[in-house]
Motif scaffolding. Structure first.
Motif, short mmCIF file in Angstrom:
data_model
loop_
_atom_site.label_atom_id
_atom_site.label_comp_id
_atom_site.label_asym_id
_atom_site.label_seq_id
_atom_site.Cartn_x
_atom_site.Cartn_y
_atom_site.Cartn_z
N ASN A 51 0.81 -1.21 0.00
CA ASN A 51 0.00 0.00 0.00
C ASN A 51 0.85 1.27 0.00
OD1 ASN A 51 -2.76 -0.98 -0.08
ND2 ASN A 51 -2.21 -1.99 1.84
N SER A 52 2.15 1.11 0.12
CA SER A 52 3.08 2.24 -0.04
C SER A 52 3.61 2.32 -1.47
CB SER A 52 4.24 2.12 0.95
OG SER A 52 3.77 2.02 2.28
N LEU A 53 3.09 1.47 -2.34
CA LEU A 53 3.51 1.44 -3.75
C LEU A 53 2.37 1.96 -4.61
CD1 LEU A 53 4.89 -2.23 -3.75
CD2 LEU A 53 6.26 -0.14 -3.56
N GLY A 54 2.70 2.66 -5.67
CA GLY A 54 1.67 3.11 -6.60
C GLY A 54 1.16 1.95 -7.44
N PHE A 108 -10.23 -0.02 3.01
CA PHE A 108 -9.89 0.17 4.42
C PHE A 108 -9.84 1.63 4.86
CE2 PHE A 108 -6.09 -0.51 1.81
CZ PHE A 108 -5.36 0.62 2.08
N VAL A 144 -4.62 -4.11 11.33
CA VAL A 144 -4.05 -3.09 10.45
C VAL A 144 -5.17 -2.40 9.66
CG1 VAL A 144 -2.38 -2.61 8.62
CG2 VAL A 144 -1.92 -4.42 10.28
N ARG A 275 9.99 2.13 2.92
CA ARG A 275 9.36 3.38 2.46
C ARG A 275 8.62 4.03 3.61
NH1 ARG A 275 6.73 3.33 -3.62
NH2 ARG A 275 8.76 3.37 -4.60
N PRO A 277 5.51 5.36 5.50
CA PRO A 277 5.78 5.81 6.87
C PRO A 277 6.59 4.84 7.72
CG PRO A 277 3.61 4.83 6.82
CD PRO A 277 4.16 4.76 5.41
N CYS B 82 -2.01 6.38 0.49
CA CYS B 82 -1.08 5.60 1.31
C CYS B 82 0.30 5.54 0.66
CB CYS B 82 -1.59 4.17 1.49
SG CYS B 82 -3.08 4.11 2.49
N ASP B 83 0.33 5.71 -0.67
CA ASP B 83 1.61 5.60 -1.36
C ASP B 83 2.08 6.96 -1.86
OD1 ASP B 83 1.15 5.56 -4.68
OD2 ASP B 83 -0.62 5.07 -3.50
N LEU B 105 -3.83 13.70 3.45
CA LEU B 105 -3.89 12.70 4.51
C LEU B 105 -2.50 12.15 4.79
CD1 LEU B 105 -6.88 10.52 3.30
CD2 LEU B 105 -6.77 11.61 5.54
N PRO B 107 -0.28 8.77 5.30
CA PRO B 107 -0.51 7.40 4.82
C PRO B 107 -1.25 6.65 5.92
CG PRO B 107 1.80 7.74 5.44
CD PRO B 107 1.15 9.08 5.50
N PHE B 108 -2.32 5.95 5.56
CA PHE B 108 -3.25 5.48 6.60
C PHE B 108 -3.42 3.97 6.65
CE2 PHE B 108 -5.54 6.90 2.79
CZ PHE B 108 -6.26 5.76 2.45
N TYR B 109 -2.55 3.22 5.94
CA TYR B 109 -2.71 1.77 6.04
C TYR B 109 -2.07 1.24 7.33
CZ TYR B 109 -2.71 -3.20 5.17
OH TYR B 109 -2.91 -4.54 5.32
#
Lengths: 304, 304
Positions: A51-54, A108, A144, A275, A277, B82-83, B105, B107-109
């Motif tokens: 979810n930190s990837l596009g 989510f 999560v 990555r 956060p 998120c990303d 926002l 990143p919220f995951y």
């Protein structure tokens, strides 16, 4: 219907280059090592920082594995997203590539949503992908995602899409939840993978399909051995060995700890990167982790 | 530095067509009505179901408003994701288009992440966008995102990027939080917008910049009037009127309720549609909502 995937899958950690982009070469290399250890590829999961990837990066990673000739029948990419267009795009790609399945989070962002809303999300996903070969594994990870998958939702989806709704990864961390899902749905072609190997043996004894676990990134052979030998006399002892190693990792934030172990045993410091956060382990934490693992007799044979 | 945006902004609700795609015509029309009521456009926010839209859809909506000739100086699109690649892509587009700011926002995951990790996320965002004109409004909405923006994080970001970190939307729903942020940062060019008009007058009296509120979609003129007349004798009475209308909406899930009101007063049932995982109001709920609003003397003059 083709045979369903079973066994141990690794939510493959994602290596990043000096500029923060995905390092596809190291990614493919790690996946080869996992496959050599008889572990399937649940890449693009939580531990993959997916979810930190596009969306484009996620598609490129899928392509990289396919182009490298890895077997799609051993792949269960994460295709979840808060938005349907992205979830559909990724899931369609995986289904058409012949992947064993897709591991799909519920949307989510909004919290406290209804089962009706989640049913519509997964229904739209199946309908819009429009591939008979699509196998959706519902991803239940309330610690999560906060948004979970209820028994009633599973039942409704199974009733409507018996061919496409294939199973669940249960990362609730709660055995009672896993057991309830197993008891209610295991006889309906619904395969349950606990989200941690601590429930592997217990799960197999109750009809589980294996597990999909973070630490399969680093300890694949030992975890796979429990799957292969779960009916043997030494099964409980083998499980105890897994629990010990997992216990060391769990003293630290899991994803940076997995990467620190890979960095150490491959001699490749680049693997430490995460990555935002997320934040990598400090040098002191890394040294302590490695010492703890070595004290437990852990290593990563064959890793390059 | 150009003058900062102040006043009332609406997190514009997103209309969907029969096939579930974004209805750009209705979207532009609603934005025109909002601007005619002196309300800015914080489109692509939580109430816009922005996280239920794909990145391409979000860019298309930005383009639709710009192409229609609406004023970017009245726009604060939501660009959070998120990303980082998606957040950067959307924010860069907005900055280059001359938007007043972007509402972003965290990143919220992943939950329970560190301020260090969030600092890195927002730093990377500012650095990768690379536009001096970028004005980031941090979006604090812990009831939904779960991941919040701490006072220490604001301070660190303001120290590092005083030109780019412009303010915050505070949707904590907690006046003490809003007040703490105002007291600590209002003299540093950091503009605080409470996330509900119930804190509008109170906020203005403590140096707030206005508000960004769901119900500005339906009650823009009355909310704007409190902003314009907050120092007048009738301010408290006007605020009470806002609270009453908000109270009616809050009996229902907010986004479907906003859409139901627009559907009713525009005579356009298509407005009722929401995207999964949200679910529209039932006919009975809609009838009850409209009756409640009519009893409070509410209407939406000029809406087509």
């Amino acid at each position: 219907m083709s045979e369903r995937i079973r066994g141990i899958l690794s939510p493959v950690v994602t290596p990043f280059g000096p500029d923060g982009s995905v390092d596809l070469d190291r990614f493919v290399r790690h996946c080869r090592w996992l496959q050599a250890n008889n572990v399937g590829l649940a890449f693009l999961g939580t531990n993959s920082e997916a979810n930190s990837l596009g969306p484009d990066e996620r598609l490129e990673m899928m392509d990289a594995l396919l182009d490298a000739g890895l077997d799609p029948k051993a792949m269960m990419p994460g295709t979840g997203a808060c938005d349907l267009p992205t979830a559909v795009r990724l899931s369609r790609k995986a289904a058409r590539a012949g992947c064993a399945g897709v591991l799909t989070l519920p949307p989510f962002y909004y919290k406290g949503v209804s089962d009706e809303g989640l049913f519509r999300f997964f229904s739209e996903l199946v309908e819009q992908v429009g591939e008979a070969s699509l196998r959706v594994y519902l991803y239940h990870i309330p610690p999560v995602a906060q948004v979970g998958i209820s028994l009633d939702l599973i039942e409704r989806l199974l009733d409507r899409y018996p061919g496409n709704i294939a199973g669940m990864k249960d990362s609730s961390g709660d055995w009672n939840t896993t057991q309830a899902v197993l008891e209610r749905f295991r006889d309906r072609g619904f395969d349950v993978f606990p989200g941690s190997e601590v429930f592997l043996l217990k799960g197999l004894r109750h009809g589980g399909a294996g597990c999909i676990s973070a630490t399969a990134n680093v300890n694949p052979a030992a975890i796979r051995r429990v799957f292969d030998e779960w009916q043997s006399a030494q099964a409980d002892q083998l499980q105890q060995g897994l629990d010990e190693i997992r216990g060391v990792f769990q003293r630290y934030p899991m994803i940076p700890a997995l990467k620190a172990a890979i960095a150490h045993w491959s001699g490749d410091a680049q693997w430490r990167r995460v990555r935002p956060p997320l934040v990598e382990l400090s040098d002191a934490q890394q040294a302590e982790l490695i010492a703890g693992l070595q004290a437990a007799g852990f290593s990563m044979p064959g890793l390059t």
